[in-house]
Design a protein around this motif. Sequence first.
Motif, PDB file in Angstrom:
ATOM      1  N   GLN A  81      77.533  32.656  45.052  1.00 56.36           N
ATOM      2  CA  GLN A  81      78.651  32.476  44.140  1.00 56.36           C
ATOM      3  C   GLN A  81      79.351  33.803  43.837  1.00 56.36           C
ATOM      4  O   GLN A  81      80.473  33.815  43.333  1.00 56.36           O
ATOM      5  N   ALA A  82      78.708  34.917  44.135  1.00 54.81           N
ATOM      6  CA  ALA A  82      79.344  36.229  43.985  1.00 54.81           C
ATOM      7  C   ALA A  82      80.236  36.483  45.197  1.00 54.81           C
ATOM      8  O   ALA A  82      79.865  36.172  46.334  1.00 54.81           O
ATOM      9  N   SER A  90      83.862  38.233  41.629  1.00 61.34           N
ATOM     10  CA  SER A  90      82.931  37.426  40.847  1.00 61.34           C
ATOM     11  C   SER A  90      81.535  38.013  40.953  1.00 61.34           C
ATOM     12  O   SER A  90      80.949  38.050  42.038  1.00 61.34           O
ATOM     13  N   ASN A  92      78.358  36.952  40.121  1.00 64.16           N
ATOM     14  CA  ASN A  92      77.640  35.739  39.748  1.00 64.16           C
ATOM     15  C   ASN A  92      76.321  35.698  40.513  1.00 64.16           C
ATOM     16  O   ASN A  92      76.321  35.651  41.744  1.00 64.16           O
ATOM     17  N   SER A 160      80.326  27.417  41.385  1.00 62.01           N
ATOM     18  CA  SER A 160      81.714  27.171  41.751  1.00 62.01           C
ATOM     19  C   SER A 160      81.932  25.682  41.942  1.00 62.01           C
ATOM     20  O   SER A 160      81.014  24.942  42.276  1.00 62.01           O
TER      21      SER A 160
END
Length: 429
Positions: A81-82, A90, A92, A160
């Motif tokens: 998710q990053a 992001s 994350n 996401s």
Amino acid sequence: MRKAKALSGKRKQKPGGCRTVAAAVLLVLSLLTGCSRERMETRREIERILEAAESVAEDRAAAHILEKYGIEAAAEGYWTQAYNDFFAPSVNPNVVVFMEHGDRKFCVGIDVDDESVLWDNFQREEIDAALQGYLTENYGLPPAYRAETVFRLEDAPNYSVATPAEWREKGYDHANMVDFCFEGQSAEELLARMEYLEFHDSWLSMEQSLEAVVFDEKDWPICEGGYMEWNLRLYASPEAEFVDLSEKYPDIGGFPYFREWRRTCLRDKGTEGQEMSDGFFAFRSLESEGITITSRLPYEIEDIIEISEGEEQWEVSRGEGRTEAYRLVSRIFEVTENAADSNYATAIHVPAEFAARYEGPLYILRRKMEEGHSAETGRAEVVKQISSQEELDAIPGDESRRDYKIYSNGTYGMSAGYQYAVAEKIGEE
């Protein structure tokens, strides 16, 4: 000499001018340096997460499934998710791992920084069945022709929204993930943990009207700030399968196949209590020589009448003295009454079989009936061109769906005081 001195004087700067410019430059440089430093720190943090995901994500997910369900599942890949976007990076730590066991494909969610954060949707079918069964039993509904449930728990991590296309095409979806083991808990217990819940249920040839379904908010315990939405749809034909795959609202496709649509939303506003909104629409159709007009209430189909007076041609002005001639290939449909409100839609449906009778493209025309005069004196205009088969074949995507979507050509809001017809262009002056 005076002239030279005067010119020299014009080049003098105001006192402190150089210092002001220098200060501004230093300020910009300091801001850029600060932004650059923050940017570098963000990049390093994202790279750390990506490296951690590569080393631990798949193994941790497999170990989680083995411990929780006692089965060995294979990790097919993962999705971090990053991501490192220049404008909106992001940071994350959540990672979705795509797993497979037998013929079941599912996902596991981990946090690379916290080994206690573990989610999966291995049991989504069982949980869906419990929630769908609750809906069916409460309101006496038969088994749905199509059913879909999407939910998110109150304390779910920040994943996401959309699964990447490459994984969706392989049959994966990271929706409906939970951090507990489903062991037959009641629907009420499950609902109380939901922050977000959507039902999409569709039926064929069901005698019961969806208008008779009365939702009681007491039947649906949800957490503080929770939100639920039901989309119950009744179809007249199995072709609904081609228009009900991803459309949330039935006013954008599939008119010939709708009978009824019921949409109910329940929102918890914390200390302010609960709020429910409800909407019901019935769909009515009339068919004439292969052309179908479908309308959803409160726009009554009886407010649309057919006219056949031997009229064969309409003229459309294109400006600058140019005129196009169109030969009508359908009867004329006249709208006689305004809708009760703006919440309506109407479509003229021209099926592929009808369009195939003509070599060139077809068009939907409309003509305004001027006040105090007949419609024949009104100005005609082109509402929409109906795609040819060649154009349809050039459209990428699933062939079975695009026919229904493209050929549901319509005006989506036929207006009172207008006449409509399907026509082919026969000339231009």
